[in-house]
Design a protein around this motif. Sequence first.
Motif, PDB file in Angstrom:
ATOM      1  N   ASP A   1      49.805  67.876 -23.129  1.00 30.65           N
ATOM      2  CA  ASP A   1      50.531  67.354 -24.282  1.00 30.65           C
ATOM      3  C   ASP A   1      51.732  68.243 -24.588  1.00 30.65           C
ATOM      4  O   ASP A   1      52.783  67.754 -25.017  1.00 30.65           O
ATOM      5  CB  ASP A   1      49.602  67.310 -25.498  1.00 30.65           C
ATOM      6  CG  ASP A   1      48.435  66.360 -25.298  1.00 30.65           C
ATOM      7  OD1 ASP A   1      48.642  65.142 -25.360  1.00 30.65           O
ATOM      8  OD2 ASP A   1      47.315  66.850 -25.065  1.00 30.65           O
ATOM      9  N   TYR A   2      51.532  69.548 -24.376  1.00 31.68           N
ATOM     10  CA  TYR A   2      52.580  70.529 -24.636  1.00 31.68           C
ATOM     11  C   TYR A   2      52.671  71.505 -23.476  1.00 31.68           C
ATOM     12  O   TYR A   2      51.654  71.883 -22.884  1.00 31.68           O
ATOM     13  CB  TYR A   2      52.285  71.337 -25.908  1.00 31.68           C
ATOM     14  CG  TYR A   2      52.104  70.506 -27.148  1.00 31.68           C
ATOM     15  CD1 TYR A   2      53.207  70.011 -27.846  1.00 31.68           C
ATOM     16  CD2 TYR A   2      50.834  70.224 -27.642  1.00 31.68           C
ATOM     17  CE1 TYR A   2      53.041  69.254 -28.993  1.00 31.68           C
ATOM     18  CE2 TYR A   2      50.656  69.468 -28.790  1.00 31.68           C
ATOM     19  CZ  TYR A   2      51.761  68.990 -29.460  1.00 31.68           C
ATOM     20  OH  TYR A   2      51.599  68.236 -30.594  1.00 31.68           O
TER      21      TYR A   2
ATOM     22  N   PRO B   1      51.182  77.191 -33.502  1.00 33.01           N
ATOM     23  CA  PRO B   1      50.952  75.735 -33.485  1.00 33.01           C
ATOM     24  C   PRO B   1      51.734  74.984 -34.556  1.00 33.01           C
ATOM     25  O   PRO B   1      51.921  73.768 -34.439  1.00 33.01           O
ATOM     26  CB  PRO B   1      49.438  75.629 -33.732  1.00 33.01           C
ATOM     27  CG  PRO B   1      48.884  76.894 -33.189  1.00 33.01           C
ATOM     28  CD  PRO B   1      49.907  77.934 -33.552  1.00 33.01           C
ATOM     29  N   MET B   2      52.202  75.665 -35.581  1.00 33.01           N
ATOM     30  CA  MET B   2      53.013  74.996 -36.602  1.00 33.01           C
ATOM     31  C   MET B   2      54.310  74.464 -36.009  1.00 33.01           C
ATOM     32  O   MET B   2      54.892  73.498 -36.528  1.00 33.01           O
ATOM     33  CB  MET B   2      53.310  75.962 -37.753  1.00 33.01           C
ATOM     34  CG  MET B   2      52.076  76.401 -38.522  1.00 33.01           C
ATOM     35  SD  MET B   2      52.424  77.698 -39.748  1.00 33.01           S
ATOM     36  CE  MET B   2      53.423  76.785 -40.926  1.00 33.01           C
ATOM     37  N   ILE B   3      54.762  75.078 -34.920  1.00 28.75           N
ATOM     38  CA  ILE B   3      55.995  74.628 -34.275  1.00 28.75           C
ATOM     39  C   ILE B   3      55.834  73.221 -33.723  1.00 28.75           C
ATOM     40  O   ILE B   3      56.793  72.440 -33.678  1.00 28.75           O
ATOM     41  CB  ILE B   3      56.408  75.625 -33.166  1.00 28.75           C
ATOM     42  CG1 ILE B   3      56.742  76.988 -33.788  1.00 28.75           C
ATOM     43  CG2 ILE B   3      57.615  75.109 -32.379  1.00 28.75           C
ATOM     44  CD1 ILE B   3      57.024  78.078 -32.774  1.00 28.75           C
TER      45      ILE B   3
ATOM     46  N   MET C   1      40.790  66.906 -27.774  1.00 28.90           N
ATOM     47  CA  MET C   1      41.393  68.245 -27.731  1.00 28.90           C
ATOM     48  C   MET C   1      42.730  68.172 -26.997  1.00 28.90           C
ATOM     49  O   MET C   1      42.802  67.690 -25.869  1.00 28.90           O
ATOM     50  CB  MET C   1      40.452  69.220 -27.016  1.00 28.90           C
ATOM     51  CG  MET C   1      40.930  70.663 -27.013  1.00 28.90           C
ATOM     52  SD  MET C   1      39.784  71.797 -26.190  1.00 28.90           S
ATOM     53  CE  MET C   1      38.461  71.863 -27.396  1.00 28.90           C
ATOM     54  N   LYS C   2      43.789  68.645 -27.645  1.00 27.63           N
ATOM     55  CA  LYS C   2      45.109  68.640 -27.034  1.00 27.63           C
ATOM     56  C   LYS C   2      45.154  69.613 -25.849  1.00 27.63           C
ATOM     57  O   LYS C   2      44.460  70.629 -25.817  1.00 27.63           O
ATOM     58  CB  LYS C   2      46.169  69.048 -28.054  1.00 27.63           C
ATOM     59  CG  LYS C   2      46.366  68.073 -29.202  1.00 27.63           C
ATOM     60  CD  LYS C   2      47.071  66.818 -28.739  1.00 27.63           C
ATOM     61  CE  LYS C   2      47.417  65.932 -29.917  1.00 27.63           C
ATOM     62  NZ  LYS C   2      48.122  64.693 -29.494  1.00 27.63           N
TER      63      LYS C   2
ATOM     64  N   ASN D   1      39.473  78.117 -27.709  1.00 28.37           N
ATOM     65  CA  ASN D   1      38.463  77.171 -28.209  1.00 28.37           C
ATOM     66  C   ASN D   1      39.068  76.072 -29.074  1.00 28.37           C
ATOM     67  O   ASN D   1      38.344  75.232 -29.611  1.00 28.37           O
ATOM     68  CB  ASN D   1      37.401  77.919 -29.012  1.00 28.37           C
ATOM     69  CG  ASN D   1      36.628  78.909 -28.161  1.00 28.37           C
ATOM     70  OD1 ASN D   1      36.278  78.617 -27.017  1.00 28.37           O
ATOM     71  ND2 ASN D   1      36.370  80.086 -28.702  1.00 28.37           N
ATOM     72  N   THR D   2      40.405  76.100 -29.203  1.00 28.39           N
ATOM     73  CA  THR D   2      41.099  75.105 -30.022  1.00 28.39           C
ATOM     74  C   THR D   2      41.790  74.054 -29.163  1.00 28.39           C
ATOM     75  O   THR D   2      41.828  72.871 -29.527  1.00 28.39           O
ATOM     76  CB  THR D   2      42.155  75.791 -30.919  1.00 28.39           C
ATOM     77  OG1 THR D   2      41.522  76.818 -31.687  1.00 28.39           O
ATOM     78  CG2 THR D   2      42.834  74.793 -31.841  1.00 28.39           C
ATOM     79  N   TYR D   3      42.337  74.497 -28.040  1.00 31.63           N
ATOM     80  CA  TYR D   3      43.031  73.612 -27.108  1.00 31.63           C
ATOM     81  C   TYR D   3      42.415  73.743 -25.720  1.00 31.63           C
ATOM     82  O   TYR D   3      41.783  74.755 -25.396  1.00 31.63           O
ATOM     83  CB  TYR D   3      44.516  73.984 -27.006  1.00 31.63           C
ATOM     84  CG  TYR D   3      45.270  73.951 -28.305  1.00 31.63           C
ATOM     85  CD1 TYR D   3      45.682  72.745 -28.855  1.00 31.63           C
ATOM     86  CD2 TYR D   3      45.598  75.130 -28.978  1.00 31.63           C
ATOM     87  CE1 TYR D   3      46.392  72.707 -30.050  1.00 31.63           C
ATOM     88  CE2 TYR D   3      46.305  75.100 -30.175  1.00 31.63           C
ATOM     89  CZ  TYR D   3      46.700  73.896 -30.707  1.00 31.63           C
ATOM     90  OH  TYR D   3      47.404  73.865 -31.886  1.00 31.63           O
TER      91      TYR D   3
END
Length: 297
Positions: A53-54, A201-203, A1-2, A23-25
């Motif tokens: 990571d970001y 997140p597409m960025i 997981m990022k 719940n995604t990152y």
Amino acid sequence: MKKILLTGGNGFFCTRFVERYKNTYEILSTDVPMLDITDEAKVTETIKNFKPDYIIHAAAVASTEFCDKNPELAHKINVTGAINVAKACKQVHGKMIFISSEQVFNGNLEGGPYTEESTPCPDTMYGKNKLEAEDLLKEVLDELWVVRFTWLFGVPERNCGMSPNILWGTLTDILQGKKTKVTTNEYRGLTYVHEVVDQFPMIFEIPYGTYHVGSHNSLNRYDICSLIFKEVGLEHRIDELLEADTEKYKVHNRDIRLCTNKIKSYGLKFSKSTDGIKKCLQLLPYGRSYYKPNNHF
């Protein structure tokens, strides 16, 4: 997981980002007093410990009036704070998204929509801070996205922060029966906040650089407010509660709209501002009927 670290985590955009992606990152959402971005040592310690990571750097003092009255403090937060975050980001080999603003163009006289190649001429301290930070961050980091937002709008949501925006401000005035004077000489991009959050997140997948993000709007501010009245069934009260201000920005129309064709070429799509307003109103807990005359007027 990022891992993603947010600054300005209690704000309008970031709180909605957390709710959407918790719940995604693995997200560390920071804000004062947890993290004072002007404290370089604390910033470095926090980022080194988390190793994101970001980093999405959204922390800023955005009040134009406050920044103009407190230029040194505004610079410390909006510029020095951003540099502190970028330096720490570089130490952990992270990637950074800097949230900037259409306000970098608020002193331009030629009028928008502006592309990323247009030369910004800010005339407020906040706009100057954002532009200076953009330039300085590029000297610190190669792995950097500068994202200039249009004016985001939305309504209150559970566990989410709020900020002044045209939709909620107009709805609040309606509920209070407050008459408002609104300029006919201002044009801004207006973007439903969830259209930005859902695609954000597409960025992470597009080339580094500067991007304009948000919806296109062809209506002036008064016409947008009138549209909101119509959408909630109160067209008959426009003359009573809205006053057209034809003098403000009369000499030079205030047009800080952004051209978003560049980011659209990478797959991010945004509704027209008018459609975004309609979409947001449809999702109100009681629907648009909450504002209908039979219920409150």
